[in-house]
Design a protein around this motif. Structure first.
Motif, mmCIF file in Angstrom:
data_model
loop_
_atom_site.group_PDB
_atom_site.id
_atom_site.type_symbol
_atom_site.label_atom_id
_atom_site.label_comp_id
_atom_site.label_asym_id
_atom_site.label_seq_id
_atom_site.Cartn_x
_atom_site.Cartn_y
_atom_site.Cartn_z
ATOM 1 N N GLY A 187 0.790 -1.225 0.000
ATOM 2 C CA GLY A 187 0.000 0.000 0.000
ATOM 3 C C GLY A 187 0.820 1.272 0.000
ATOM 4 N N ASP A 188 2.124 1.149 0.063
ATOM 5 C CA ASP A 188 3.015 2.306 0.090
ATOM 6 C C ASP A 188 2.994 3.011 -1.265
ATOM 7 N N PRO A 189 2.797 4.347 -1.307
ATOM 8 C CA PRO A 189 2.802 5.065 -2.579
ATOM 9 C C PRO A 189 4.072 4.886 -3.404
ATOM 10 N N GLU A 205 8.065 -9.904 -12.678
ATOM 11 C CA GLU A 205 7.861 -9.500 -11.293
ATOM 12 C C GLU A 205 7.370 -8.064 -11.177
ATOM 13 N N GLU A 206 7.872 -7.181 -12.029
ATOM 14 C CA GLU A 206 7.424 -5.791 -11.969
ATOM 15 C C GLU A 206 5.942 -5.705 -12.289
ATOM 16 N N LEU A 207 5.501 -6.502 -13.274
ATOM 17 C CA LEU A 207 4.089 -6.530 -13.630
ATOM 18 C C LEU A 207 3.245 -6.978 -12.443
ATOM 19 N N ILE A 243 -0.579 -5.960 -7.910
ATOM 20 C CA ILE A 243 -0.894 -6.010 -6.485
ATOM 21 C C ILE A 243 -1.096 -4.606 -5.927
ATOM 22 N N ALA A 244 -0.219 -3.671 -6.328
ATOM 23 C CA ALA A 244 -0.331 -2.293 -5.844
ATOM 24 C C ALA A 244 -1.619 -1.652 -6.319
ATOM 25 N N GLN A 288 -7.936 -0.403 -3.974
ATOM 26 C CA GLN A 288 -9.377 -0.553 -3.816
ATOM 27 C C GLN A 288 -9.811 -0.511 -2.360
ATOM 28 N N ARG A 289 -8.870 -0.688 -1.442
ATOM 29 C CA ARG A 289 -9.208 -0.609 -0.021
ATOM 30 C C ARG A 289 -9.736 0.761 0.358
ATOM 31 N N VAL A 290 -9.372 1.790 -0.409
ATOM 32 C CA VAL A 290 -9.861 3.145 -0.142
ATOM 33 C C VAL A 290 -11.384 3.186 -0.181
#
Length: 280
Positions: free
Chosen positions: A84-86, A136-138, A143-144, A149-151
């Motif tokens: 969740g980190d920007p 992995e970057e994808l 995931i990020a 959507q938790r917002v």
């Protein structure tokens, strides 16, 4: 069981804190990356990238590490904070991501794709892959994006109004089953009490946002900011006069759109046209 460390006693950056904890736990256990890989069944390079901060790994891997190190829930909690980190997002989005998490209400207009906060994992994966991400970057960016959507979840979730150009609903995914899932997700989202969904059908004429995605955020101090994006660039707009001009344009587009009930019927008709089984 290893003693839980106080998070504030070490790195304050979620991603760095997660990687640091992984290194410390492995050092305490006294095993090499190769030995760890042999115990858990994943490639040693995966654990090396996680410990260096180059990758966050998957929740399955993190849960296995929690079990192996005897730290039930600790690593998964740190992983969730890191996701969740920007800083997980591209540089131009980072300040916007911080503001988005603090918004008291949100408005969005989408030209060709659903907003990230309303995308399924399959949609996010195909969209990000089309932009050149892979491996992995994808997966990290998927995931990020889904984590945002938790917002919109919980009893105190902010109200969210979204206008989807019909083009969003016509530009389908390659897999019909995944596209059916995405349309169902939009339909379900529109039924949530804090989300108001409109469809802007073809044939309503040109308007001021015809080629621009825009998100508006109302902040705790009463200010509004906007993030506007087209095919070549994105911009966080904080100047009051520019935000107000964009918002007046948004209101004009909303006046052209279908009502929420009409929009629901529109999406239902589209769902009837799409097979729900994946292509073979």
């Amino acid at each position: 069981m290893p003693q839980r460390r106080v998070v504030t006693g070490r790195s304050q950056e979620p991603r760095q804190r997660f990687a640091e904890e992984l290194r410390l736990l492995r050092a305490e256990r006294g095993v090499s990356l190769r030995e760890l890989a042999g115990e858990l069944g994943w490639d040693a390079s995966n654990f090396g990238k996680m410990e260096s901060g180059r990758s966050l790994g998957s929740p399955e891997v993190v849960e296995a590490l929690d079990q192996y190190y005897g730290t039930p829930g600790l690593l998964l909690a740190l992983w969730e904070l890191a996701v969740g980190d920007p800083s997980q997002f591209k540089e131009q989005y980072r300040r916007y991501m911080v503001l988005e998490a603090e918004a008291t209400s949100l408005w969005h207009y989408a030209v060709s794709r659903p907003p990230g906060m309303l995308q399924t994992p399959a949609y996010a994966r195909e969209a990000l892959s089309a932009g050149g991400l892979k491996d992995e970057e994808l997966e990290q960016q998927v995931i990020a994006r889904i984590g945002r959507q938790r917002v919109l979840e919980g009893d105190d979730a902010p109200p969210f109004r979204v206008i989807l150009s019909e083009g969003v609903l016509r530009n389908s995914l390659r897999d019909p089953g995944e596209w059916h899932e995405q349309l169902e997700y939009l339909l379900a989202a529109g039924g949530r009490p804090n989300i108001t969904l409109h469809v802007l059908p073809f044939g309503t004429g040109l308007h001021g946002l015809a080629s621009t995605d825009v998100m508006f955020l109302r902040l705790l101090d009463g200010r509004a900011v906007a993030y506007a994006e087209n095919d070549v660039r994105g911009e966080l707009v904080e100047e009051t006069s520019r935000v107000e001009h964009l918002h007046r344009t948004y209101d004009a587009v909303r006046d052209l759109a279908l009502s929420p009930a009409e929009s629901r019927t529109f999406i239902l008709r589209m769902l009837e046209e799409v097979p729900c089984e994946p292509s073979t």
